[in-house]
Design a protein around this motif. Sequence first.
Motif, PDB file in Angstrom:
ATOM      1  N   THR A   2       0.810  -1.203   0.000  1.00  0.00           N
ATOM      2  CA  THR A   2       0.000   0.000   0.000  1.00  0.00           C
ATOM      3  C   THR A   2       0.849   1.262   0.000  1.00  0.00           C
ATOM      4  N   ASP A   3       2.141   1.106  -0.254  1.00  0.00           N
ATOM      5  CA  ASP A   3       3.028   2.274  -0.295  1.00  0.00           C
ATOM      6  C   ASP A   3       2.654   3.150  -1.479  1.00  0.00           C
ATOM      7  N   ASN A   4       2.663   4.434  -1.256  1.00  0.00           N
ATOM      8  CA  ASN A   4       2.406   5.399  -2.320  1.00  0.00           C
ATOM      9  C   ASN A   4       3.711   6.111  -2.622  1.00  0.00           C
ATOM     10  N   ALA A  14       6.057   4.943 -13.016  1.00  0.00           N
ATOM     11  CA  ALA A  14       5.307   4.716 -11.776  1.00  0.00           C
ATOM     12  C   ALA A  14       5.834   3.512 -11.001  1.00  0.00           C
TER      13      ALA A  14
END
Length: 111
Positions: A2-4, A14
């Motif tokens: 869930t790292d952004n 990305a």
Amino acid sequence: MTDNLPPCPACSSAYTYQVDALLNCPECGHEWAPGAAAEDVIRDSVGNPLADGDTVTVIKDLKLKGTSTVVKVGTKVRNIRLVPGDHDIDCKIPGVGQIGLKSQFVKRVAD
């Protein structure tokens, strides 16, 4: 995960990932520190930061594309202008005219 993580500042990929304290891009190989300034500093061949109006000297004979003219080693170029792109220095060389140089082929000199 869930790292952004932010996209790569060099190629906008990305697919960045973190190794220890650095972020890495698998597509272009660029490494940077998270939270580092987004503005890149243009540096000469030995790592000195360049600025508009600096004086630089050419460190290698450079053939000019499409002509038989050569910019010789040691040619002093005054009052450079930094621009984005592959050739990141715009300048005027006496006897040659207006050209674009890559910062990897110049060295900043004290006036």
